[in-house]
Every structure is written in C-alpha cells, then in structure tokens.
Design an enzyme around this catalytic site. Structure first.
Site, PDB file in Angstrom:
ATOM      1  N   GLU A 262      -6.311  34.384 -20.173  1.00 19.09           N
ATOM      2  CA  GLU A 262      -6.454  33.649 -21.698  1.00 19.09           C
ATOM      3  C   GLU A 262      -6.834  33.863 -23.105  1.00 19.09           C
ATOM      4  OE1 GLU A 262     -10.770  34.427 -19.150  1.00 19.09           O
ATOM      5  OE2 GLU A 262     -10.391  32.082 -18.655  1.00 19.09           O
TER       6      GLU A 262
ATOM      7  N   ALA B 126     -10.538  41.025 -17.543  1.00 18.61           N
ATOM      8  CA  ALA B 126     -11.968  41.569 -17.818  1.00 18.61           C
ATOM      9  C   ALA B 126     -12.411  42.467 -17.633  1.00 18.61           C
ATOM     10  CB  ALA B 126     -12.650  40.618 -18.308  1.00 18.61           C
TER      11      ALA B 126
ATOM     12  N   GLY C 117      -8.572  36.943 -17.898  1.00 24.71           N
ATOM     13  CA  GLY C 117      -8.908  37.321 -19.577  1.00 24.71           C
ATOM     14  C   GLY C 117      -7.943  37.730 -20.450  1.00 24.71           C
TER      15      GLY C 117
ATOM     16  N   GLU D  85      -9.900  35.102 -10.736  1.00 26.45           N
ATOM     17  CA  GLU D  85     -11.253  35.252 -10.536  1.00 26.45           C
ATOM     18  C   GLU D  85     -11.648  35.030  -9.448  1.00 26.45           C
ATOM     19  OE1 GLU D  85      -9.696  33.814 -12.974  1.00 26.45           O
ATOM     20  OE2 GLU D  85      -9.921  34.789 -15.478  1.00 26.45           O
TER      21      GLU D  85
HETATM   22  C1  LIG Z   1     -12.487  36.786 -18.467  1.00 25.16           C
HETATM   23  C2  LIG Z   1     -12.919  36.687 -17.417  1.00 25.16           C
HETATM   24  C3  LIG Z   1     -14.649  35.494 -17.212  1.00 25.16           C
HETATM   25  C4  LIG Z   1     -13.307  37.684 -15.899  1.00 25.16           C
HETATM   26  C5  LIG Z   1     -11.676  38.190 -15.687  1.00 25.16           C
HETATM   27  O1  LIG Z   1     -10.911  38.642 -16.054  1.00 25.16           O
HETATM   28  S1  LIG Z   1     -11.924  38.957 -14.204  1.00 25.16           S
HETATM   29  C6  LIG Z   1     -10.337  39.829 -14.032  1.00 25.16           C
HETATM   30  C7  LIG Z   1      -9.422  39.289 -13.449  1.00 25.16           C
HETATM   31  N1  LIG Z   1      -7.849  40.289 -13.214  1.00 25.16           N
HETATM   32  C8  LIG Z   1      -8.422  41.267 -11.526  1.00 25.16           C
HETATM   33  O2  LIG Z   1      -8.918  40.338 -11.194  1.00 25.16           O
HETATM   34  C9  LIG Z   1      -6.345  42.189 -11.971  1.00 25.16           C
HETATM   35  C10 LIG Z   1      -7.518  42.731 -11.811  1.00 25.16           C
HETATM   36  N2  LIG Z   1      -6.858  44.099 -11.481  1.00 25.16           N
HETATM   37  C11 LIG Z   1      -5.671  43.887  -9.996  1.00 25.16           C
HETATM   38  O3  LIG Z   1      -5.780  43.424  -9.054  1.00 25.16           O
HETATM   39  C12 LIG Z   1      -4.751  45.525  -9.949  1.00 25.16           C
HETATM   40  O4  LIG Z   1      -5.653  46.198 -10.644  1.00 25.16           O
HETATM   41  C13 LIG Z   1      -3.785  44.877 -10.812  1.00 25.16           C
HETATM   42  C14 LIG Z   1      -2.642  43.816  -9.790  1.00 25.16           C
HETATM   43  C15 LIG Z   1      -3.092  44.208 -12.221  1.00 25.16           C
HETATM   44  C16 LIG Z   1      -2.336  45.779 -10.530  1.00 25.16           C
HETATM   45  O5  LIG Z   1      -2.761  46.754  -9.614  1.00 25.16           O
HETATM   46  P1  LIG Z   1      -1.891  48.502  -8.916  1.00 25.16           P
HETATM   47  O6  LIG Z   1      -1.714  49.169  -7.744  1.00 25.16           O
HETATM   48  O7  LIG Z   1      -0.284  48.573 -10.303  1.00 25.16           O
HETATM   49  O8  LIG Z   1      -2.745  49.206  -9.761  1.00 25.16           O
HETATM   50  P2  LIG Z   1      -4.168  49.553  -9.287  1.00 25.16           P
HETATM   51  O9  LIG Z   1      -4.679  51.096  -9.183  1.00 25.16           O
HETATM   52  O10 LIG Z   1      -4.616  48.575  -9.216  1.00 25.16           O
HETATM   53  O11 LIG Z   1      -5.370  49.754 -11.165  1.00 25.16           O
HETATM   54  C17 LIG Z   1      -4.947  50.334 -12.519  1.00 25.16           C
HETATM   55  C18 LIG Z   1      -6.320  50.988 -12.924  1.00 25.16           C
HETATM   56  O12 LIG Z   1      -6.732  50.462 -13.736  1.00 25.16           O
HETATM   57  C19 LIG Z   1      -7.976  49.732 -13.136  1.00 25.16           C
HETATM   58  N3  LIG Z   1      -8.417  47.739 -13.487  1.00 25.16           N
HETATM   59  C20 LIG Z   1      -7.125  47.563 -13.006  1.00 25.16           C
HETATM   60  N4  LIG Z   1      -7.528  45.772 -13.213  1.00 25.16           N
HETATM   61  C21 LIG Z   1      -8.844  46.465 -13.917  1.00 25.16           C
HETATM   62  C22 LIG Z   1      -9.535  45.333 -14.523  1.00 25.16           C
HETATM   63  N5  LIG Z   1      -9.493  44.409 -14.482  1.00 25.16           N
HETATM   64  N6  LIG Z   1     -11.572  45.892 -14.517  1.00 25.16           N
HETATM   65  C23 LIG Z   1     -11.364  46.810 -14.915  1.00 25.16           C
HETATM   66  N7  LIG Z   1     -10.469  48.185 -14.996  1.00 25.16           N
HETATM   67  C24 LIG Z   1      -9.282  47.598 -13.776  1.00 25.16           C
HETATM   68  C25 LIG Z   1      -8.331  49.819 -12.303  1.00 25.16           C
HETATM   69  O13 LIG Z   1      -9.418  50.375 -10.977  1.00 25.16           O
HETATM   70  C26 LIG Z   1      -7.528  51.230 -11.506  1.00 25.16           C
HETATM   71  O14 LIG Z   1      -8.315  52.426 -12.130  1.00 25.16           O
HETATM   72  P3  LIG Z   1      -9.175  53.467 -11.170  1.00 25.16           P
HETATM   73  O15 LIG Z   1      -8.067  53.946 -10.573  1.00 25.16           O
HETATM   74  O16 LIG Z   1      -9.385  54.192 -11.919  1.00 25.16           O
HETATM   75  O17 LIG Z   1     -10.063  52.539 -10.464  1.00 25.16           O
END
Ligand SMILES: CC(C)=CC(=O)SCCNC(=O)CCNC(=O)[C@H](O)C(C)(C)COP(=O)(O)OP(=O)(O)OC[C@H]1O[C@@H](n2cnc3c(N)ncnc32)[C@H](O)[C@@H]1OP(=O)(O)O
Length: 257
Positions: A111, A65, A108, A131
């Site tokens: 999921e 998400a 998500g 999460e």
């Molecule tokens: C459904 C429900 C209830 C909940 C959820 O799904 S909560 C979300 C669960 N997912 C996460 O916690 C994963 C979050 N992301 C990460 O941990 C990392 O991005 C990674 C391990 C998947 C990849 O790491 P990497 O270093 O290769 O890349 P990043 O620089 O971290 O990401 C690139 C770019 O994407 C944005 N990003 C990544 N995931 C999300 C996300 N879930 N939501 C919003 N944005 C996301 C990240 O911020 C970055 O963008 P910016 O440089 O503009 O900040």
C-alpha cells in the site's frame, strides 16, 4: 533529526528515505511511520530537493504493518486513534515520490509503494495483500489502489487469497513502471529521480497533480483540470525558458519559477 527506523540520504537534488528495520523486514511500526513522515516534511520543505525516493532493503521494501504492534489493539483503539491514517502523509507530497522496491512489498508495504507516484521494481520484488491470512483486510488503500492499478479480477484474487505477485506479473499488470536487476535498483531509481529533479519543479508538480486527478474525477473534469494547469504553466519563467532553449538548440536552465 536523528532517525532510528529509517536512513535518510541526499544525493544532489534527490532525497532518499530508506526503511531500516532489517530484523522485522521493515515492518511498518508507528515509530517508522512518524520518522518517514518527518523525513518527507523535511524534503518537501527543502528547495534544493526535486524528487524523493522511498526504498527498503534487498530482502524487503516492507513486509506490512507491524503485526506484533497491531495484535493487542482493540476496536476502540484503532477507531479512536484512526489507526493507519498517519500513513497517508506520502499521498500529500507535492514533489514526486518514487518507490524503489526490492523483495517483499506486502500488506501495508504494498500500500505504501502504491501511494508513491510510481514503482520501480527489482527482479526479486513480490507484491501482495496477505491481510486476509490474519483475519483482516487491507486498511491503507489496498483494496482501492490495487484495483485501480491491476483491475478487479486480479485485485480481488490477491485480496481474497493473499497470493503474492512477482515482479514480472506486476509489470504486465501495470503495477510497476519497469523491472531492473536487483543490484541496479538504486542506481536506476537515482537516475530517474535525478532526471525528474533536473526539470522545472512547478511543471513537474502540475504534471503530477494532473495525472493524479485521473483517479479522482470524470474524464471531462480531468481534461478540464489538465487544461487549466496547462494554461497556468504559461505563467512560469521556466515555460518560456524551456521553449526558448528548444528554439536556440541548447539545454534549458530551469529556475523553478
Ligand atoms: C496495513 C494493514 C492494515 C495491514 C498489514 O499490513 S498486515 C501485515 C501484512 N503482511 C504480512 O502478513 C506479511 C508477514 N510476514 C511474512 O509473511 C513473512 O515474514 C515473509 C513471507 C514476508 C518472509 O518470511 P521469512 O521466513 O523470510 O521471514 P520471517 O522469519 O517470517 O520474518 C523475519 C522477521 O521479521 C518479522 N516480520 C515479518 N513481517 C512482519 C510484520 N508484518 N510485522 C511484524 N514482524 C514481521 C518476523 O516476525 C521475523 O521476526 P522474529 O523472528 O523476531 O519473529
């Protein structure tokens, strides 16, 4: 309809939805979910389509998400809008839906993949429910579907620690149907989707409904449900055609009737 966060493509009888927010690793924002749902509605209504593929990029199926979109939401916001309920459209598809997963399928994203009928994984796929690292828990079926796929111990460990599972572990645990090289993922997904789409659609829909019933009912109820659908298949022209074609040693010509 023009889409901003997904790309749709039709190859023969297969509808493809590619999640397309590369800068956010396909984080699932509200707009993307609405576009995905609209594409699914269109493919479900299209009589030429016999199977659907949902995929992402090489780096990410979906990283979950959209955390930035969720951040400001209050309890009232998520409760009143029943946040996340719009994600479940995919579970109501009657046509088969295949998740072709490369890279991250987290939160998500994992999921969403589990809501599909089966998951084809690229060698670089990584699944997880992180999460807990955000101070919350899975909200779109992660605790329930992952547990049914991989069992309590592994699901519990993943949900409590946020640990990711690689493709090999996911295959061993029964989360994915099989693993293919990254560069072959879409070709393989298309091959299997086209093979399914070439069969009798009502029979495919019955098989899907019967397998899904295994998750919702007791064994006795499930077997009875299967038996009723099996009997119903004898009302299909395609059932007669399938058995006639076998007897005549030729390929069946299914007409989805
Ligand atoms: C459904 C429900 C209830 C909940 C959820 O799904 S909560 C979300 C669960 N997912 C996460 O916690 C994963 C979050 N992301 C990460 O941990 C990392 O991005 C990674 C391990 C998947 C990849 O790491 P990497 O270093 O290769 O890349 P990043 O620089 O971290 O990401 C690139 C770019 O994407 C944005 N990003 C990544 N995931 C999300 C996300 N879930 N939501 C919003 N944005 C996301 C990240 O911020 C970055 O963008 P910016 O440089 O503009 O900040």
């Amino acid at each position: 309809m023009s889409y901003k966060t997904i790309i749709v493509d039709t190859r023969g009888a297969v509808g493809i939805v590619q999640l397309n927010r590369p800068k956010a690793l396909n984080a699932l924002c509200a707009e993307l979910i609405e576009e995905l749902n609209a594409a699914l509605d269109a493919y479900e209504a299209d009589p030429e389509i016999g199977a659907i593929i949902v995929t992402g990029s090489e780096k990410a199926f979906a990283a979950g998400a959209d955390i930035k979109e969720m951040l400001p939401k209050s309890f009232q916001d998520v409760y009143m809008e029943d946040f996340i309920s719009r994600w479940e459209r995919i579970t109501r598809c009657k046509k088969p839906v295949i998740a072709a997963v490369s890279g991250y399928a987290l939160g998500g994203g994992c999921e969403l993949a589990m809501m599909c009928d089966f998951i084809l994984a690229a060698e670089n796929a990584k699944f997880g429910q992180p999460e807990i690292n955000l101070g919350t828990i899975p909200g779109s079926g992660g605790t329930q579907r992952l547990t049914r796929f991989v069992g309590k111990s592994k699901a519990m460990e993943m949900c409590l620690t946020g640990r990711m599972m690689d493709a090999e572990e996911a295959e061993r645990a029964g989360l994915v149907s099989r693993i293919v090289p990254v560069t072959d993922l879409m070709d393989e997904a298309l091959k299997v989707a086209q093979a399914i789409a070439a069969k009798s659609l009502p029979s495919v829909m019955m098989a899907k409904e019967a397998v899904n019933a295994a998750y919702e009912t007791t064994l006795t109820q499930g077997v009875r449900f299967e038996r009723r659908l099996f009997h119903s298949s004898f009302a299909l022209d395609d059932r007669r055609e399938g058995m006639t074609a076998f007897s005549e040693k030729r390929e069946p010509q299914f007409r989805n009737r």
